[in-house]
Enzyme design. Sequence first.
Site, PDB file in Angstrom:
ATOM      1  N   HIS A   1       0.827  -1.211   0.000  1.00 17.12           N
ATOM      2  CA  HIS A   1       0.000   0.000   0.000  1.00 17.12           C
ATOM      3  C   HIS A   1       0.862   1.263   0.000  1.00 17.12           C
ATOM      4  O   HIS A   1       1.987   1.273   0.482  1.00 17.12           O
ATOM      5  CB  HIS A   1      -1.033   0.004   1.137  1.00 17.12           C
ATOM      6  CG  HIS A   1      -0.508   0.265   2.511  1.00 17.12           C
ATOM      7  ND1 HIS A   1      -1.163  -0.161   3.638  1.00 17.12           N
ATOM      8  CD2 HIS A   1       0.588   0.915   2.968  1.00 17.12           C
ATOM      9  CE1 HIS A   1      -0.500   0.228   4.711  1.00 17.12           C
ATOM     10  NE2 HIS A   1       0.570   0.872   4.330  1.00 17.12           N
TER      11      HIS A   1
ATOM     12  N   GLU B   1      -5.027   0.365  -0.265  1.00 16.32           N
ATOM     13  CA  GLU B   1      -4.754  -1.041  -0.008  1.00 16.32           C
ATOM     14  C   GLU B   1      -4.847  -1.856  -1.303  1.00 16.32           C
ATOM     15  O   GLU B   1      -5.480  -1.415  -2.276  1.00 16.32           O
ATOM     16  CB  GLU B   1      -5.779  -1.574   1.000  1.00 16.32           C
ATOM     17  CG  GLU B   1      -5.711  -0.909   2.373  1.00 16.32           C
ATOM     18  CD  GLU B   1      -4.549  -1.413   3.243  1.00 16.32           C
ATOM     19  OE1 GLU B   1      -3.455  -1.649   2.705  1.00 16.32           O
ATOM     20  OE2 GLU B   1      -4.755  -1.547   4.455  1.00 16.32           O
TER      21      GLU B   1
HETATM   22  P1  PGA Z   1       6.097   2.051   8.158  1.00 16.06           P
HETATM   23  O1  PGA Z   1       4.749   2.211   7.344  1.00 16.06           O
HETATM   24  O2  PGA Z   1       6.967   3.210   7.779  1.00 16.06           O
HETATM   25  O3  PGA Z   1       5.682   2.115   9.596  1.00 16.06           O
HETATM   26  O4  PGA Z   1       6.687   0.739   7.762  1.00 16.06           O
HETATM   27  C1  PGA Z   1       4.791   2.443   5.988  1.00 16.06           C
HETATM   28  C2  PGA Z   1       3.402   2.439   5.416  1.00 16.06           C
HETATM   29  O5  PGA Z   1       2.550   1.691   5.912  1.00 16.06           O
HETATM   30  O6  PGA Z   1       3.170   3.166   4.442  1.00 16.06           O
END
Ligand code: PGA
Length: 256
Positions: A145, A150
């Site tokens: 995503h 999503e």
């Molecule tokens: P994260 O999340 O930096 O906490 O891995 C990235 C995202 O879900 O876009």
Amino acid sequence: MIYHAGNIVINIAPDMAAFNKDGARSIMDQINKKPDSVVGFATGGTPVGVYKELAELNKSGRVDFRSVTSFNLDEYYPIKRDNPQSYYRFMAENLFDHVNIQPHKVNIPNGEAADVEEECASYERKIKAAGYLDFQVLGIGSNGHIGFNEPGGKFQGATHLVTLKESTVKDNARFFGDPSDVPRNAITMGIKTIMSAKKILLLATGSVKAKVIKEALFGDITPEVPASVLQLHTNLIALLDTEAAAEIMPILEGLS
Ligand code: PGA
């Protein structure tokens, strides 16, 4: 180490200090080039060090946020602004409270909006009125995503309400005391909104992102991996650490 793969510039940082510096410098360069830039910001664990570095650059006078307009990618829905896990709070704590951005130029989807459809439409109108994004900072979910777009049947264009996938709820449960506290919905910029950015900085770290980075940058372009649409962008920098880059190294070494 910098690689060029078609349109995509891939910068692999040797360590987190270099990752944070390079990420912050990209954002600084954008603002110094165009002081009234419209910048899209991302939340999550990945950009925290980049924002810390950026705040240092602001403090030392190397970048000025006074004329910057910001739009955040997304926000949980529903969520109170003062919930410690709201992206409103995240941005205040990790960046906006530490730089001289003007509060009236900060835009984050309102997780408290009574009419969520109207909130999405009005957020999109504000981005349009600002002339769309000059620069977008992006993270990537382990499921591919971007923002909270999503995996699914089609690319969604404009800012909209989404139902989070179980995988995302699971990934983000680490930030909440109890997984059942993770909101099940979110407001997110759409794929078209994100792709409207003149320049995109994609950030990914850790071995948990290695597979999805390969799919996103070198796999089929499909709504099942929303980040794969970035292959169609003409000004994309992917800033990775060596772990997130692990699965694409054989491809990159074949290119050079
Ligand atoms: P994260 O999340 O930096 O906490 O891995 C990235 C995202 O879900 O876009």
